[in-house]
Design a protein around this motif. Structure first.
Motif, PDB file in Angstrom:
ATOM      1  N   GLY A  48       0.781  -1.236  -0.109  1.00  0.00           N
ATOM      2  CA  GLY A  48       0.123   0.114   0.244  1.00  0.00           C
ATOM      3  C   GLY A  48       1.226   1.276  -0.190  1.00  0.00           C
ATOM      4  N   LEU A  49       0.187   2.427   0.208  1.00  0.00           N
ATOM      5  CA  LEU A  49       0.849   3.567   0.274  1.00  0.00           C
ATOM      6  C   LEU A  49       2.242   3.766   1.172  1.00  0.00           C
ATOM      7  CD1 LEU A  49      -1.463   6.923   1.224  1.00  0.00           C
ATOM      8  CD2 LEU A  49       1.180   6.731   1.221  1.00  0.00           C
ATOM      9  N   THR A  50       2.159   3.004   2.406  1.00  0.00           N
ATOM     10  CA  THR A  50       3.273   3.058   3.452  1.00  0.00           C
ATOM     11  C   THR A  50       4.236   2.137   3.066  1.00  0.00           C
ATOM     12  OG1 THR A  50       2.107   1.606   4.733  1.00  0.00           O
ATOM     13  CG2 THR A  50       1.377   3.984   5.257  1.00  0.00           C
ATOM     14  N   GLU A  51       4.309   1.335   1.998  1.00  0.00           N
ATOM     15  CA  GLU A  51       5.558   0.548   1.769  1.00  0.00           C
ATOM     16  C   GLU A  51       6.611   1.714   1.505  1.00  0.00           C
ATOM     17  OE1 GLU A  51       3.700  -2.349   2.633  1.00  0.00           O
ATOM     18  OE2 GLU A  51       2.982  -2.133   0.371  1.00  0.00           O
ATOM     19  N   GLU A  52       7.725   1.501   2.072  1.00  0.00           N
ATOM     20  CA  GLU A  52       8.788   2.523   1.729  1.00  0.00           C
ATOM     21  C   GLU A  52       9.377   2.129   0.706  1.00  0.00           C
ATOM     22  OE1 GLU A  52      11.264   4.082   4.603  1.00  0.00           O
ATOM     23  OE2 GLU A  52      10.082   3.708   6.410  1.00  0.00           O
ATOM     24  N   ILE A  53       9.466   2.876  -0.104  1.00  0.00           N
ATOM     25  CA  ILE A  53      10.199   2.816  -1.366  1.00  0.00           C
ATOM     26  C   ILE A  53      11.574   3.342  -1.275  1.00  0.00           C
ATOM     27  CG2 ILE A  53      10.344   3.412  -3.871  1.00  0.00           C
ATOM     28  CD1 ILE A  53       7.297   4.139  -3.470  1.00  0.00           C
ATOM     29  N   PRO A  54      12.553   2.354  -1.120  1.00  0.00           N
ATOM     30  CA  PRO A  54      13.940   2.839  -0.828  1.00  0.00           C
ATOM     31  C   PRO A  54      14.457   3.924  -1.879  1.00  0.00           C
ATOM     32  CG  PRO A  54      13.927   0.455  -1.287  1.00  0.00           C
ATOM     33  CD  PRO A  54      12.607   0.894  -1.453  1.00  0.00           C
ATOM     34  N   VAL A  55      15.191   4.943  -1.446  1.00  0.00           N
ATOM     35  CA  VAL A  55      15.690   5.953  -2.330  1.00  0.00           C
ATOM     36  C   VAL A  55      16.481   5.108  -3.474  1.00  0.00           C
ATOM     37  CG1 VAL A  55      17.079   8.091  -2.679  1.00  0.00           C
ATOM     38  CG2 VAL A  55      15.683   7.671  -0.644  1.00  0.00           C
ATOM     39  N   ALA A  56      17.134   4.228  -3.124  1.00  0.00           N
ATOM     40  CA  ALA A  56      17.958   3.654  -3.826  1.00  0.00           C
ATOM     41  C   ALA A  56      17.337   2.893  -5.303  1.00  0.00           C
ATOM     42  CB  ALA A  56      18.824   2.345  -3.297  1.00  0.00           C
ATOM     43  N   ALA A  57      16.119   2.461  -4.830  1.00  0.00           N
ATOM     44  CA  ALA A  57      15.381   1.961  -6.059  1.00  0.00           C
ATOM     45  C   ALA A  57      14.743   2.932  -6.766  1.00  0.00           C
ATOM     46  CB  ALA A  57      14.207   1.160  -5.374  1.00  0.00           C
ATOM     47  N   VAL A  58      14.458   4.213  -6.382  1.00  0.00           N
ATOM     48  CA  VAL A  58      14.034   5.279  -7.246  1.00  0.00           C
ATOM     49  C   VAL A  58      15.227   5.733  -8.002  1.00  0.00           C
ATOM     50  CG1 VAL A  58      12.924   7.576  -7.349  1.00  0.00           C
ATOM     51  CG2 VAL A  58      12.241   5.917  -5.537  1.00  0.00           C
ATOM     52  N   SER A  59      16.293   5.976  -7.310  1.00  0.00           N
ATOM     53  CA  SER A  59      17.349   6.471  -8.054  1.00  0.00           C
ATOM     54  C   SER A  59      17.878   5.644  -9.249  1.00  0.00           C
ATOM     55  CB  SER A  59      18.562   6.860  -7.028  1.00  0.00           C
ATOM     56  OG  SER A  59      18.932   5.783  -6.429  1.00  0.00           O
ATOM     57  N   LYS A  60      17.891   4.379  -9.044  1.00  0.00           N
ATOM     58  CA  LYS A  60      18.188   3.419  -9.891  1.00  0.00           C
ATOM     59  C   LYS A  60      17.386   3.353 -11.153  1.00  0.00           C
ATOM     60  CE  LYS A  60      19.434  -1.483 -10.388  1.00  0.00           C
ATOM     61  NZ  LYS A  60      18.462  -2.199 -11.136  1.00  0.00           N
ATOM     62  N   GLU A  61      15.993   3.578 -10.906  1.00  0.00           N
ATOM     63  CA  GLU A  61      15.131   3.545 -12.144  1.00  0.00           C
ATOM     64  C   GLU A  61      15.454   4.987 -12.663  1.00  0.00           C
ATOM     65  OE1 GLU A  61      11.988   2.472 -14.017  1.00  0.00           O
ATOM     66  OE2 GLU A  61      12.445   1.310 -12.322  1.00  0.00           O
ATOM     67  N   LEU A  62      15.699   6.076 -12.005  1.00  0.00           N
ATOM     68  CA  LEU A  62      15.735   7.205 -12.929  1.00  0.00           C
ATOM     69  C   LEU A  62      17.094   7.505 -13.558  1.00  0.00           C
ATOM     70  CD1 LEU A  62      13.971   9.718 -10.381  1.00  0.00           C
ATOM     71  CD2 LEU A  62      13.158   8.904 -12.523  1.00  0.00           C
ATOM     72  N   ASN A  63      18.099   6.446 -13.121  1.00  0.00           N
ATOM     73  CA  ASN A  63      19.473   6.593 -13.523  1.00  0.00           C
ATOM     74  C   ASN A  63      20.214   7.730 -12.822  1.00  0.00           C
ATOM     75  OD1 ASN A  63      21.868   5.346 -14.842  1.00  0.00           O
ATOM     76  ND2 ASN A  63      21.375   6.105 -16.741  1.00  0.00           N
ATOM     77  N   LEU A  64      19.971   7.887 -11.618  1.00  0.00           N
ATOM     78  CA  LEU A  64      20.699   9.048 -10.661  1.00  0.00           C
ATOM     79  C   LEU A  64      21.449   8.377  -9.703  1.00  0.00           C
ATOM     80  CD1 LEU A  64      17.621  11.569 -10.334  1.00  0.00           C
ATOM     81  CD2 LEU A  64      19.671  11.836 -11.636  1.00  0.00           C
ATOM     82  N   SER A  65      22.377   8.885  -9.133  1.00  0.00           N
ATOM     83  CA  SER A  65      23.071   8.536  -7.927  1.00  0.00           C
ATOM     84  C   SER A  65      21.868   8.741  -6.758  1.00  0.00           C
ATOM     85  CB  SER A  65      24.311   9.184  -7.625  1.00  0.00           C
ATOM     86  OG  SER A  65      24.123  10.556  -7.325  1.00  0.00           O
ATOM     87  N   ARG A  66      22.310   7.993  -5.866  1.00  0.00           N
ATOM     88  CA  ARG A  66      21.570   8.171  -4.465  1.00  0.00           C
ATOM     89  C   ARG A  66      21.451   9.787  -4.124  1.00  0.00           C
ATOM     90  NH1 ARG A  66      20.239   4.097  -0.084  1.00  0.00           N
ATOM     91  NH2 ARG A  66      19.264   5.448   1.382  1.00  0.00           N
ATOM     92  N   SER A  67      22.717  10.285  -3.993  1.00  0.00           N
ATOM     93  CA  SER A  67      22.667  11.507  -3.488  1.00  0.00           C
ATOM     94  C   SER A  67      22.016  12.442  -4.488  1.00  0.00           C
ATOM     95  CB  SER A  67      24.077  12.228  -3.190  1.00  0.00           C
ATOM     96  OG  SER A  67      24.920  12.074  -4.477  1.00  0.00           O
ATOM     97  N   GLN A  68      22.393  12.339  -5.896  1.00  0.00           N
ATOM     98  CA  GLN A  68      21.762  13.206  -6.747  1.00  0.00           C
ATOM     99  C   GLN A  68      19.991  13.394  -6.686  1.00  0.00           C
ATOM    100  OE1 GLN A  68      23.280  11.423 -10.167  1.00  0.00           O
ATOM    101  NE2 GLN A  68      23.981  13.583 -10.919  1.00  0.00           N
ATOM    102  N   CYS A  69      19.668  11.994  -6.363  1.00  0.00           N
ATOM    103  CA  CYS A  69      18.037  11.810  -6.252  1.00  0.00           C
ATOM    104  C   CYS A  69      17.546  12.442  -4.923  1.00  0.00           C
ATOM    105  CB  CYS A  69      17.930  10.271  -6.173  1.00  0.00           C
ATOM    106  SG  CYS A  69      16.247   9.695  -6.159  1.00  0.00           S
ATOM    107  N   SER A  70      18.292  12.522  -3.898  1.00  0.00           N
ATOM    108  CA  SER A  70      17.899  13.112  -2.499  1.00  0.00           C
ATOM    109  C   SER A  70      17.874  14.570  -2.519  1.00  0.00           C
ATOM    110  CB  SER A  70      18.877  12.777  -1.425  1.00  0.00           C
ATOM    111  OG  SER A  70      18.870  11.439  -0.863  1.00  0.00           O
ATOM    112  N   LYS A  71      18.725  15.142  -3.425  1.00  0.00           N
ATOM    113  CA  LYS A  71      19.107  16.586  -3.677  1.00  0.00           C
ATOM    114  C   LYS A  71      17.896  16.976  -4.457  1.00  0.00           C
ATOM    115  CE  LYS A  71      22.418  19.257  -5.730  1.00  0.00           C
ATOM    116  NZ  LYS A  71      23.568  19.281  -6.636  1.00  0.00           N
ATOM    117  N   LEU A  72      17.660  16.284  -5.567  1.00  0.00           N
ATOM    118  CA  LEU A  72      16.484  16.722  -6.460  1.00  0.00           C
ATOM    119  C   LEU A  72      15.120  16.506  -5.667  1.00  0.00           C
ATOM    120  CD1 LEU A  72      15.947  17.194  -9.666  1.00  0.00           C
ATOM    121  CD2 LEU A  72      15.481  14.801  -9.791  1.00  0.00           C
ATOM    122  N   PHE A  73      14.773  15.686  -5.041  1.00  0.00           N
ATOM    123  CA  PHE A  73      13.702  15.624  -4.318  1.00  0.00           C
ATOM    124  C   PHE A  73      13.622  16.759  -3.174  1.00  0.00           C
ATOM    125  CE2 PHE A  73      10.677  14.065  -0.795  1.00  0.00           C
ATOM    126  CZ  PHE A  73      10.263  13.288  -1.596  1.00  0.00           C
TER     127      PHE A  73
END
Length: 91
Positions: free
Chosen positions: A1-26
């Motif tokens: 559901g909504l509360t499943e934590e999506i790890p930042v790593a998974a999102v950054s991989k999907e968007l082809n960004l580094s983890r820190s870039q992804c956090s910065k963008l967010f």
């Protein structure tokens, strides 16, 4: 559901960004870190569940992905200055 934590790593991989870039963008978009954002979502949902349902604390804690009701209770107090029981309206 909504509360499943999506790890930042998974999102950054999907968007082809580094983890820190992804956090910065967010942070640029939302003005807060992904972790803070998830906390806010959880708090909003916790308040909603406390007000609109009669679910026991253990069930709410479970829904929100907390290890235990006491862990949820401590975190809720940290967020609001009240325990979930104090926050919940007396019916």
């Amino acid at each position: 559901g909504l509360t499943e934590e999506i790890p930042v790593a998974a999102v950054s991989k999907e968007l082809n960004l580094s983890r820190s870039q992804c956090s910065k963008l967010f942070r640029q978009v939302y003005g807060i870190s992904p972790r803070q954002y998830i906390s806010r979502q959880k708090l909003t949902l916790a308040k909603e569940l406390l007000v609109t349902t009669h679910l026991p604390m253990t069930a709410i804690a479970d829904k929100l992905g907390f290890r235990s009701a006491s862990h949820f209770s401590r975190q809720f107090r940290r967020w609001t200055g009240q325990s979930p029981t104090e926050y919940r309206p007396r019916h």
